[in-house]
Design a protein around this motif. Structure first.
Motif, PDB file in Angstrom:
ATOM      1  N   MET A 264       0.852  -1.190   0.000  1.00 60.58           N
ATOM      2  CA  MET A 264       0.000   0.000   0.000  1.00 60.58           C
ATOM      3  C   MET A 264       0.890   1.244   0.000  1.00 60.58           C
ATOM      4  SD  MET A 264      -3.048  -1.211   2.579  1.00 60.58           S
ATOM      5  CE  MET A 264      -4.130   0.147   2.114  1.00 60.58           C
ATOM      6  N   ARG A 265       1.258   1.674  -1.198  1.00 55.53           N
ATOM      7  CA  ARG A 265       2.166   2.808  -1.340  1.00 55.53           C
ATOM      8  C   ARG A 265       1.532   4.105  -0.844  1.00 55.53           C
ATOM      9  NH1 ARG A 265       6.286   0.968  -4.482  1.00 55.53           N
ATOM     10  NH2 ARG A 265       5.838  -0.990  -5.552  1.00 55.53           N
ATOM     11  N   ARG A 266       0.239   4.175  -0.894  1.00 50.78           N
ATOM     12  CA  ARG A 266      -0.442   5.368  -0.371  1.00 50.78           C
ATOM     13  C   ARG A 266      -0.056   5.594   1.086  1.00 50.78           C
ATOM     14  NH1 ARG A 266      -4.879   5.832   2.780  1.00 50.78           N
ATOM     15  NH2 ARG A 266      -5.411   3.617   2.591  1.00 50.78           N
ATOM     16  N   LEU A 267       0.014   4.522   1.856  1.00 52.11           N
ATOM     17  CA  LEU A 267       0.379   4.643   3.273  1.00 52.11           C
ATOM     18  C   LEU A 267       1.862   4.978   3.432  1.00 52.11           C
ATOM     19  CD1 LEU A 267      -1.617   1.666   4.847  1.00 52.11           C
ATOM     20  CD2 LEU A 267      -2.280   4.062   4.595  1.00 52.11           C
ATOM     21  N   LEU A 268       2.685   4.428   2.565  1.00 47.80           N
ATOM     22  CA  LEU A 268       4.108   4.738   2.635  1.00 47.80           C
ATOM     23  C   LEU A 268       4.376   6.208   2.337  1.00 47.80           C
ATOM     24  CD1 LEU A 268       5.705   1.596   0.939  1.00 47.80           C
ATOM     25  CD2 LEU A 268       5.561   2.138   3.368  1.00 47.80           C
ATOM     26  N   ARG A 269       3.607   6.779   1.403  1.00 42.58           N
ATOM     27  CA  ARG A 269       3.751   8.209   1.120  1.00 42.58           C
ATOM     28  C   ARG A 269       3.359   9.042   2.334  1.00 42.58           C
ATOM     29  NH1 ARG A 269       2.678   6.618  -4.384  1.00 42.58           N
ATOM     30  NH2 ARG A 269       0.449   6.385  -4.013  1.00 42.58           N
ATOM     31  N   LYS A 270       2.342   8.595   3.044  1.00 40.51           N
ATOM     32  CA  LYS A 270       1.919   9.288   4.268  1.00 40.51           C
ATOM     33  C   LYS A 270       3.027   9.231   5.316  1.00 40.51           C
ATOM     34  CE  LYS A 270      -2.680  10.101   3.554  1.00 40.51           C
ATOM     35  NZ  LYS A 270      -3.433  11.336   3.864  1.00 40.51           N
ATOM     36  N   ILE A 271       3.613   8.070   5.483  1.00 34.98           N
ATOM     37  CA  ILE A 271       4.681   7.900   6.474  1.00 34.98           C
ATOM     38  C   ILE A 271       5.893   8.749   6.102  1.00 34.98           C
ATOM     39  CG2 ILE A 271       6.319   6.233   7.441  1.00 34.98           C
ATOM     40  CD1 ILE A 271       4.037   4.118   6.998  1.00 34.98           C
ATOM     41  N   ALA A 272       6.259   8.732   4.822  1.00 35.05           N
ATOM     42  CA  ALA A 272       7.427   9.485   4.369  1.00 35.05           C
ATOM     43  C   ALA A 272       7.289  10.976   4.661  1.00 35.05           C
ATOM     44  CB  ALA A 272       7.647   9.257   2.880  1.00 35.05           C
ATOM     45  N   SER A 273       6.080  11.503   4.531  1.00 32.29           N
ATOM     46  CA  SER A 273       5.848  12.934   4.777  1.00 32.29           C
ATOM     47  C   SER A 273       5.292  13.197   6.170  1.00 32.29           C
ATOM     48  CB  SER A 273       4.897  13.495   3.714  1.00 32.29           C
ATOM     49  OG  SER A 273       3.686  12.761   3.679  1.00 32.29           O
ATOM     50  N   ASN A 274       5.297  12.162   7.026  1.00 36.72           N
ATOM     51  CA  ASN A 274       4.877  12.272   8.435  1.00 36.72           C
ATOM     52  C   ASN A 274       3.438  12.759   8.585  1.00 36.72           C
ATOM     53  OD1 ASN A 274       5.362  11.859  11.165  1.00 36.72           O
ATOM     54  ND2 ASN A 274       6.083  13.956  11.492  1.00 36.72           N
ATOM     55  N   GLN A 275       2.563  12.225   7.744  1.00 35.31           N
ATOM     56  CA  GLN A 275       1.140  12.543   7.854  1.00 35.31           C
ATOM     57  C   GLN A 275       0.445  11.434   8.642  1.00 35.31           C
ATOM     58  OE1 GLN A 275      -0.727  13.656   4.079  1.00 35.31           O
ATOM     59  NE2 GLN A 275       1.309  14.067   3.218  1.00 35.31           N
ATOM     60  N   GLN A 276      -0.063  11.796   9.811  1.00 38.40           N
ATOM     61  CA  GLN A 276      -0.631  10.808  10.715  1.00 38.40           C
ATOM     62  C   GLN A 276      -2.023  10.344  10.287  1.00 38.40           C
ATOM     63  OE1 GLN A 276       1.063   9.555  13.376  1.00 38.40           O
ATOM     64  NE2 GLN A 276       2.858  10.805  12.863  1.00 38.40           N
ATOM     65  N   ASP A 277      -2.723  11.172   9.529  1.00 42.26           N
ATOM     66  CA  ASP A 277      -4.073  10.805   9.070  1.00 42.26           C
ATOM     67  C   ASP A 277      -3.949   9.857   7.886  1.00 42.26           C
ATOM     68  OD1 ASP A 277      -6.721  10.582   8.423  1.00 42.26           O
ATOM     69  OD2 ASP A 277      -6.923  12.637   7.647  1.00 42.26           O
ATOM     70  N   LEU A 278      -4.116   8.569   8.148  1.00 45.08           N
ATOM     71  CA  LEU A 278      -3.864   7.559   7.125  1.00 45.08           C
ATOM     72  C   LEU A 278      -5.094   7.186   6.303  1.00 45.08           C
ATOM     73  CD1 LEU A 278      -1.577   5.147   9.180  1.00 45.08           C
ATOM     74  CD2 LEU A 278      -0.892   6.991   7.641  1.00 45.08           C
ATOM     75  N   GLY A 279      -6.258   7.647   6.709  1.00 41.53           N
ATOM     76  CA  GLY A 279      -7.469   7.259   5.987  1.00 41.53           C
ATOM     77  C   GLY A 279      -7.843   5.811   6.266  1.00 41.53           C
ATOM     78  N   ASP A 280      -8.483   5.189   5.319  1.00 35.78           N
ATOM     79  CA  ASP A 280      -8.971   3.825   5.483  1.00 35.78           C
ATOM     80  C   ASP A 280      -7.813   2.817   5.444  1.00 35.78           C
ATOM     81  OD1 ASP A 280     -10.430   1.516   5.609  1.00 35.78           O
ATOM     82  OD2 ASP A 280     -11.126   1.597   3.529  1.00 35.78           O
ATOM     83  N   VAL A 281      -7.656   2.071   6.555  1.00 34.49           N
ATOM     84  CA  VAL A 281      -6.599   1.044   6.605  1.00 34.49           C
ATOM     85  C   VAL A 281      -7.214  -0.333   6.855  1.00 34.49           C
ATOM     86  CG1 VAL A 281      -4.804   2.634   7.369  1.00 34.49           C
ATOM     87  CG2 VAL A 281      -6.243   1.505   9.067  1.00 34.49           C
ATOM     88  N   SER A 282      -8.491  -0.472   6.527  1.00 35.85           N
ATOM     89  CA  SER A 282      -9.194  -1.728   6.814  1.00 35.85           C
ATOM     90  C   SER A 282      -8.663  -2.909   6.011  1.00 35.85           C
ATOM     91  CB  SER A 282     -10.698  -1.560   6.552  1.00 35.85           C
ATOM     92  OG  SER A 282     -10.931  -1.201   5.197  1.00 35.85           O
ATOM     93  N   THR A 283      -8.016  -2.627   4.890  1.00 36.26           N
ATOM     94  CA  THR A 283      -7.525  -3.735   4.056  1.00 36.26           C
ATOM     95  C   THR A 283      -6.119  -4.186   4.441  1.00 36.26           C
ATOM     96  OG1 THR A 283      -6.697  -2.154   2.409  1.00 36.26           O
ATOM     97  CG2 THR A 283      -8.928  -3.001   2.093  1.00 36.26           C
TER      98      THR A 283
END
Length: 535
Positions: free
Chosen positions: A497-516
């Motif tokens: 899930m690269r979308r989550l990795l982009r969030k982590i890289a830019s230190n964005q804590q709001d990850l959205g839907d992580v149910s999958t």
């Protein structure tokens, strides 16, 4: 300075080349190529710095109907090797300082620099010695309008570069027209594009577009900060440059030094400022417009691709707004995920509804990949790979790449290509690469690596991984961040899930839907290990 429309290519030693002299040199080298057995349709690789001989070599290929494949001089020997093999080139023209991993059987080496490649007199020949005895007359080989002109490789989402093929008439028509109209070129203008000819901007807006219009041009080999950070503005004043075309990366780099180096020079000759390679951020635009252009020069931000030859959107940026309509003959549309065309104000996938003369014809040697990459997702439309928003006034706003590509300093890089280089290291079991904002380069490479069991993450290993990517791809792909990742966020089907990795890289804590997510505890570990400092 020649004011009659003659081309003046200028380099550090003040060399001047008129159109007549350029023609003579091109004819000479065309005859050299023929002497080496090169004929119409043959591919010739060119791996050279920004010197006049590079322009001569590519035009000599065109004169005899050979297909040039220019490889950016900043790429590694392995990247050059890959492109030589894929394009089945019969001959290499180079001035490299590095040893090459692979050389074709027929090799032509330009003796411009001190070469560290062992000289083999059975296949290696020197540019200067051959040019001395060559005739400066060479009748052009006539080509059909759809004959190939050149191949230029661009990063592919699968990691393997694509050999984009352009043809003679369509390419020439589109580059000549866009150069003339986008930059409002007139015979008394002096034009300077700071791009490298190893990229499509250099093909279209240093060589073919300006030459087709009889333009007086500046050709520059060097760094914008050497010997000092006012180098560009010194050149603008010295050669009375009126049309200046550069990348936002260069603008952001020079911004760091303030306005004083700019104000050392008058820059009164400037009429139009241009940008290319990536969207320009508001801060850079303000500095470019107000400091470099003294608040009087329009800023033209061009948007296009290797695949499309030249500008299909031109942004005349006023008050930091991306206000634009498409160029002549270009018919854009915005689609949703289902392929439905969206009307009015909306956001989605940018596609084109009809071809124009400058669009690519195929991927060299793999037409199926051409169809799959650009037409499969939305049949009947050309898919650019970019997102787009249209506002209530009908203006188009480019929102960025929608696939796994990174735009680093205006150079498009494939995340898959970087990941492949990382996992080739014996210590790396898995890697994932995403982009994160960078104040100068626009985007930087943030790499997550999962190590093989029993291997410890050390600064020595990190340095080895950076070196590996640099050697496999080139300096432009050197990772800014490498993070130890005990695990990667994956769906239950195993997709990262690269979308989550982009969030982590830019230190964005709001990850959205992580149910999958298959294992949500991975996220916490990655945030704890997150890199805070770059290379």
């Amino acid at each position: 300075m020649n004011r009659t429309g003659h081309c003046l290519f200028k380099i550090r030693d003040e060399k001047t080349v008129t159109y007549r002299e350029l023609l003579q040199e091109v004819c000479k080298f065309a005859n050299v190529l023929k002497l080496q057995g090169v004929k119409k349709g043959d591919r010739v690789s060119i791996y050279m710095p920004m010197v006049v001989e590079l322009v001569v070599a590519m035009l000599a290929c065109a004169r005899i109907g050979a297909v040039h494949s220019i490889v950016f001089a900043g790429f590694s020997a392995e990247s050059l090797c890959e492109r030589i093999i894929d394009s089945q080139c019969s001959l290499l023209v180079t001035a490299g300082k590095k040893s090459l991993l692979f050389l074709p059987s027929d090799l032509l080496l330009c003796g411009l620099w001190l070469m560290q490649v062992p000289w083999n007199p059975e296949v290696d020949v020197c540019w200067h010695s051959l040019m001395e005895g060559a005739s400066d007359e060479c009748e052009p080989v006539w080509c059909e309008s759809e004959d190939p002109l050149f191949i230029l490789y661009t990063s592919g989402s699968t990691g393997k570069p694509k050999g984009v093929l352009h043809t003679v008439s369509g390419y020439m028509l589109y580059t000549a027209t866009t150069f003339k109209l986008v930059f409002d070129y007139h015979p008394d203008d002096v034009y300077w594009c700071t791009a490298d000819i190893g990229w499509i901007t250099g093909h279209s807006y240093i060589t073919y577009g300006p030459l087709a219009n009889g333009a007086t041009s500046v050709l520059f080999e060097g760094l914008p900060t050497y010997p000092d950070v006012s180098r560009m503005w010194e050149i603008v004043d010295k050669y009375h440059v009126s049309k200046f075309y550069t990348a936002p990366t260069a603008i952001r780099l020079l911004m760091k030094y303030g306005s004083e180096p700019v104000h050392k020079y008058k820059r009164s000759s400037l009429k139009i400022l241009g940008t290319v390679g990536e969207p320009i951020n508001p801060e850079a635009w303000q500095w470019y417009y107000n400091v470099v252009g003294d608040g009087r020069c329009p800023v033209v931000d061009t948007f296009w691709q290797t695949e499309t030859v030249g500008s299909y959107f031109c942004f005349f940026k006023l008050f930091n707004m991306n206000l634009t309509f498409p160029f002549f003959g270009v018919v854009p549309a915005i689609l949703n995920e289902s392929g439905e065309e969206l009307e009015g104000p909306n956001e989605g996938y940018l596609v084109f509804k009809q071809p124009w003369p400058g669009v690519m014809r195929t991927v060299f040697g793999n037409h199926q990949r051409f169809e799959t990459t650009y037409f499969k997702k939305f049949p009947g439309f050309y898919v650019t790979g970019d997102g787009c928003r249209r506002d209530k006034d009908g203006y188009y706003w480019i929102t960025g790449r929608i696939d796994d590509m990174l735009n680093v300093s205006g150079h498009l890089l494939s995340t898959a290509e970087v990941e492949s280089a990382l996992v080739e290291h014996e210590a790396v079991a898995e890697a994932a690469v995403v982009g994160t904002p960078h104040p100068v380069k626009g985007e930087s490479l943030y790499c997550f690596v999962t190590l093989t069991d029993g291997i410890d993450y050390t600064t020595t290993l990190e340095a080895e991984l950076r070196k590996q990517v640099r050697e496999k791809i080139g300096a432009i792909a050197t990772p800014d961040y490498i993070q130890n990742a005990p695990g990667l966020p994956k769906t239950r089907s195993g997709k990262i899930m690269r979308r989550l990795l982009r969030k982590i890289a830019s230190n964005q804590q709001d990850l959205g839907d992580v149910s999958t997510l298959a294992d949500s505890t991975v996220i916490e570990q990655l945030f704890e290990n997150r890199c805070c400092t770059a290379l």
